[in-house]
Each structure stands twice: as structure tokens, then as C-alpha cells.
Design a protein around this motif. Structure first.
Motif, PDB file in Angstrom:
ATOM      1  N   CYS A  13      -9.183  42.665  22.962  1.00  0.00           N
ATOM      2  CA  CYS A  13      -8.132  41.668  22.762  1.00  0.00           C
ATOM      3  C   CYS A  13      -7.522  41.241  24.098  1.00  0.00           C
ATOM      4  CB  CYS A  13      -7.039  42.217  21.850  1.00  0.00           C
ATOM      5  SG  CYS A  13      -7.563  42.338  20.133  1.00  0.00           S
ATOM      6  N   GLY A  14      -7.373  42.186  25.019  1.00  0.00           N
ATOM      7  CA  GLY A  14      -6.847  41.854  26.345  1.00  0.00           C
ATOM      8  C   GLY A  14      -7.762  40.892  27.083  1.00  0.00           C
ATOM      9  N   ARG A  15      -9.069  41.127  26.974  1.00  0.00           N
ATOM     10  CA  ARG A  15     -10.037  40.247  27.642  1.00  0.00           C
ATOM     11  C   ARG A  15     -10.059  38.858  27.007  1.00  0.00           C
ATOM     12  NH1 ARG A  15     -15.380  43.115  27.205  1.00  0.00           N
ATOM     13  NH2 ARG A  15     -14.276  44.606  25.939  1.00  0.00           N
ATOM     14  N   LEU A  16      -9.883  38.790  25.698  1.00  0.00           N
ATOM     15  CA  LEU A  16      -9.961  37.508  24.992  1.00  0.00           C
ATOM     16  C   LEU A  16      -8.617  36.798  24.864  1.00  0.00           C
ATOM     17  CD1 LEU A  16     -12.380  38.506  22.078  1.00  0.00           C
ATOM     18  CD2 LEU A  16     -12.929  37.313  24.204  1.00  0.00           C
ATOM     19  N   GLY A  17      -7.560  37.485  25.221  1.00  0.00           N
ATOM     20  CA  GLY A  17      -6.238  36.879  25.106  1.00  0.00           C
ATOM     21  C   GLY A  17      -5.767  36.747  23.668  1.00  0.00           C
ATOM     22  N   LEU A  18      -6.151  37.695  22.835  1.00  0.00           N
ATOM     23  CA  LEU A  18      -5.756  37.705  21.430  1.00  0.00           C
ATOM     24  C   LEU A  18      -4.837  38.884  21.166  1.00  0.00           C
ATOM     25  CD1 LEU A  18      -9.230  37.242  19.681  1.00  0.00           C
ATOM     26  CD2 LEU A  18      -7.449  35.527  19.870  1.00  0.00           C
ATOM     27  N   THR A  19      -4.017  38.752  20.129  1.00  0.00           N
ATOM     28  CA  THR A  19      -3.285  39.929  19.664  1.00  0.00           C
ATOM     29  C   THR A  19      -4.230  40.723  18.768  1.00  0.00           C
ATOM     30  OG1 THR A  19      -2.456  38.871  17.656  1.00  0.00           O
ATOM     31  CG2 THR A  19      -1.118  38.610  19.652  1.00  0.00           C
ATOM     32  N   LYS A  20      -3.893  41.974  18.561  1.00  0.00           N
ATOM     33  CA  LYS A  20      -4.720  42.786  17.669  1.00  0.00           C
ATOM     34  C   LYS A  20      -4.709  42.201  16.257  1.00  0.00           C
ATOM     35  CE  LYS A  20      -2.685  46.679  18.862  1.00  0.00           C
ATOM     36  NZ  LYS A  20      -2.331  48.115  18.903  1.00  0.00           N
ATOM     37  N   SER A  21      -3.584  41.695  15.826  1.00  0.00           N
ATOM     38  CA  SER A  21      -3.496  41.087  14.486  1.00  0.00           C
ATOM     39  C   SER A  21      -4.421  39.884  14.374  1.00  0.00           C
ATOM     40  CB  SER A  21      -2.060  40.656  14.184  1.00  0.00           C
ATOM     41  OG  SER A  21      -1.243  41.786  14.005  1.00  0.00           O
ATOM     42  N   GLU A  22      -4.432  39.028  15.400  1.00  0.00           N
ATOM     43  CA  GLU A  22      -5.310  37.857  15.367  1.00  0.00           C
ATOM     44  C   GLU A  22      -6.774  38.273  15.302  1.00  0.00           C
ATOM     45  OE1 GLU A  22      -2.887  34.503  17.934  1.00  0.00           O
ATOM     46  OE2 GLU A  22      -3.962  36.077  19.020  1.00  0.00           O
ATOM     47  N   ALA A  23      -7.131  39.267  16.092  1.00  0.00           N
ATOM     48  CA  ALA A  23      -8.523  39.727  16.114  1.00  0.00           C
ATOM     49  C   ALA A  23      -8.929  40.308  14.772  1.00  0.00           C
ATOM     50  CB  ALA A  23      -8.715  40.765  17.220  1.00  0.00           C
ATOM     51  N   VAL A  24      -8.056  41.095  14.166  1.00  0.00           N
ATOM     52  CA  VAL A  24      -8.367  41.701  12.871  1.00  0.00           C
ATOM     53  C   VAL A  24      -8.450  40.624  11.790  1.00  0.00           C
ATOM     54  CG1 VAL A  24      -7.510  43.250  11.082  1.00  0.00           C
ATOM     55  CG2 VAL A  24      -7.445  43.961  13.475  1.00  0.00           C
ATOM     56  N   LYS A  25      -7.549  39.635  11.821  1.00  0.00           N
ATOM     57  CA  LYS A  25      -7.596  38.550  10.838  1.00  0.00           C
ATOM     58  C   LYS A  25      -8.897  37.760  10.956  1.00  0.00           C
ATOM     59  CE  LYS A  25      -2.609  37.827  10.537  1.00  0.00           C
ATOM     60  NZ  LYS A  25      -1.513  36.904  10.889  1.00  0.00           N
ATOM     61  N   GLN A  26      -9.293  37.430  12.198  1.00  0.00           N
ATOM     62  CA  GLN A  26     -10.535  36.684  12.398  1.00  0.00           C
ATOM     63  C   GLN A  26     -11.744  37.491  11.921  1.00  0.00           C
ATOM     64  OE1 GLN A  26     -10.901  35.340  16.444  1.00  0.00           O
ATOM     65  NE2 GLN A  26      -8.989  34.171  16.355  1.00  0.00           N
ATOM     66  N   SER A  27     -11.755  38.769  12.251  1.00  0.00           N
ATOM     67  CA  SER A  27     -12.869  39.632  11.845  1.00  0.00           C
ATOM     68  C   SER A  27     -12.939  39.769  10.333  1.00  0.00           C
ATOM     69  CB  SER A  27     -12.723  41.018  12.478  1.00  0.00           C
ATOM     70  OG  SER A  27     -12.763  40.918  13.873  1.00  0.00           O
ATOM     71  N   LEU A  28     -11.808  39.944   9.705  1.00  0.00           N
ATOM     72  CA  LEU A  28     -11.766  40.080   8.253  1.00  0.00           C
ATOM     73  C   LEU A  28     -12.209  38.782   7.570  1.00  0.00           C
ATOM     74  CD1 LEU A  28     -11.127  41.859   5.845  1.00  0.00           C
ATOM     75  CD2 LEU A  28      -8.732  41.147   6.035  1.00  0.00           C
ATOM     76  N   GLU A  29     -11.783  37.654   8.102  1.00  0.00           N
ATOM     77  CA  GLU A  29     -12.187  36.356   7.541  1.00  0.00           C
ATOM     78  C   GLU A  29     -13.708  36.198   7.615  1.00  0.00           C
ATOM     79  OE1 GLU A  29     -12.298  32.797   5.739  1.00  0.00           O
ATOM     80  OE2 GLU A  29     -10.516  34.059   5.905  1.00  0.00           O
ATOM     81  N   GLN A  30     -14.281  36.533   8.754  1.00  0.00           N
ATOM     82  CA  GLN A  30     -15.737  36.436   8.914  1.00  0.00           C
ATOM     83  C   GLN A  30     -16.452  37.401   7.963  1.00  0.00           C
ATOM     84  OE1 GLN A  30     -17.037  37.025  12.924  1.00  0.00           O
ATOM     85  NE2 GLN A  30     -19.187  36.772  12.428  1.00  0.00           N
ATOM     86  N   TRP A  31     -15.951  38.595   7.828  1.00  0.00           N
ATOM     87  CA  TRP A  31     -16.553  39.599   6.942  1.00  0.00           C
ATOM     88  C   TRP A  31     -16.500  39.134   5.486  1.00  0.00           C
ATOM     89  CZ3 TRP A  31     -14.362  43.089   3.296  1.00  0.00           C
ATOM     90  CH2 TRP A  31     -15.226  44.105   2.873  1.00  0.00           C
ATOM     91  N   LEU A  32     -15.355  38.588   5.066  1.00  0.00           N
ATOM     92  CA  LEU A  32     -15.195  38.120   3.686  1.00  0.00           C
ATOM     93  C   LEU A  32     -16.117  36.941   3.384  1.00  0.00           C
ATOM     94  CD1 LEU A  32     -11.333  38.403   3.282  1.00  0.00           C
ATOM     95  CD2 LEU A  32     -13.077  39.812   2.156  1.00  0.00           C
ATOM     96  N   ARG A  33     -16.341  36.055   4.372  1.00  0.00           N
ATOM     97  CA  ARG A  33     -17.248  34.922   4.165  1.00  0.00           C
ATOM     98  C   ARG A  33     -18.648  35.390   3.807  1.00  0.00           C
ATOM     99  NH1 ARG A  33     -16.616  32.311   9.265  1.00  0.00           N
ATOM    100  NH2 ARG A  33     -14.387  32.321   9.378  1.00  0.00           N
ATOM    101  N   GLY A  34     -19.033  36.570   4.267  1.00  0.00           N
ATOM    102  CA  GLY A  34     -20.349  37.118   3.965  1.00  0.00           C
ATOM    103  C   GLY A  34     -20.542  37.439   2.493  1.00  0.00           C
ATOM    104  N   PHE A  35     -19.462  37.529   1.738  1.00  0.00           N
ATOM    105  CA  PHE A  35     -19.542  37.851   0.321  1.00  0.00           C
ATOM    106  C   PHE A  35     -19.422  36.618  -0.575  1.00  0.00           C
ATOM    107  CE2 PHE A  35     -18.192  41.777   2.330  1.00  0.00           C
ATOM    108  CZ  PHE A  35     -19.101  42.666   1.792  1.00  0.00           C
ATOM    109  N   GLU A  36     -19.159  35.483   0.014  1.00  0.00           N
ATOM    110  CA  GLU A  36     -19.039  34.260  -0.768  1.00  0.00           C
ATOM    111  C   GLU A  36     -20.436  33.733  -1.078  1.00  0.00           C
ATOM    112  OE1 GLU A  36     -16.598  31.770   1.696  1.00  0.00           O
ATOM    113  OE2 GLU A  36     -14.799  32.907   1.237  1.00  0.00           O
ATOM    114  N   PRO A  37     -20.619  33.154  -2.254  1.00  0.00           N
ATOM    115  CA  PRO A  37     -21.950  32.629  -2.584  1.00  0.00           C
ATOM    116  C   PRO A  37     -22.318  31.480  -1.662  1.00  0.00           C
ATOM    117  CG  PRO A  37     -20.337  31.961  -4.231  1.00  0.00           C
ATOM    118  CD  PRO A  37     -19.645  32.912  -3.300  1.00  0.00           C
ATOM    119  N   ALA A  38     -23.610  31.389  -1.384  1.00  0.00           N
ATOM    120  CA  ALA A  38     -24.094  30.297  -0.546  1.00  0.00           C
ATOM    121  C   ALA A  38     -23.892  28.973  -1.272  1.00  0.00           C
ATOM    122  CB  ALA A  38     -25.570  30.508  -0.228  1.00  0.00           C
ATOM    123  N   PRO A  39     -23.601  27.917  -0.535  1.00  0.00           N
ATOM    124  CA  PRO A  39     -23.428  26.629  -1.203  1.00  0.00           C
ATOM    125  C   PRO A  39     -24.729  26.159  -1.840  1.00  0.00           C
ATOM    126  CG  PRO A  39     -23.215  26.399   1.191  1.00  0.00           C
ATOM    127  CD  PRO A  39     -23.399  27.849   0.884  1.00  0.00           C
TER     128      PRO A  39
END
Length: 82
Positions: A18-44
Motif C-alpha cells: 500500500c505504501g508503494r502504491l499510495g493506497l490505504t489498507k482499506s482501499e486495497a482490501v476493497k479493491q481486492s475483494l471487489e475483484q475476487w467477488l467478480r470471479g463468482f458472477e456469471p459470465a455475460p
């Protein structure tokens, strides 16, 4: 509200990245969780993705060129339903 406990090593690694990317830990976890959850959504649906590309008008008119017309008629006979 969600609280997550991380082991020391994982939290240190998260803080370092997070220090290298200039993100807060919360932002990084939210982005990671969003990406992980997208993996469970049905393909269009393929049709929905290309709907604007598909011909939705009347059947194609036979070509005027004699050679193309002959090919069109053969294919039409071969694949005509019924």
C-alpha cells in the motif's frame, strides 16, 4: 461494517504494498475483494454482448452476381430448415 484480523506478516506485506502504491489498507482490501467477488458472477451472455452486432432485420436478399447467387442457393437448400 466489517473488521478483519490479519496475522503480523500479512499486515506488514499489505502495508508495504500500500505504501508503494499510495493506497490505504482499506482501499486495497476493497479493491481486492471487489475483484475476487467478480470471479463468482456469471459470465455475460454472448448474445447480450453482441446483440447490437447481429442482424435483426429480414432475411438476406439473394445476390445479383450469378456465381454468388448459385452459391447462395446451394447453401440455402443445404441449410434451409424443414
Amino acid at each position: 461494517m466489517l473488521s478483519v484480523r490479519l496475522d503480523k506478516d500479512t499486515e506488514d506485506r499489505l502495508q508495504s504494498v500500500c505504501g508503494r502504491l499510495g493506497l490505504t489498507k482499506s482501499e486495497a482490501v476493497k479493491q481486492s475483494l471487489e475483484q475476487w467477488l467478480r470471479g463468482f458472477e456469471p459470465a455475460p451472455d454472448a448474445f447480450d454482448l453482441g446483440e447490437d452486432l447481429f442482424d435483426q432485420g429480414a432475411a438476406a436478399e439473394p445476390p445479383t452476381d450469378p456465381l454468388r447467387r448459385q452459391i447462395w442457393e446451394r447453401l440455402h437448400e443445404k441449410y434451409r430448415p424443414g
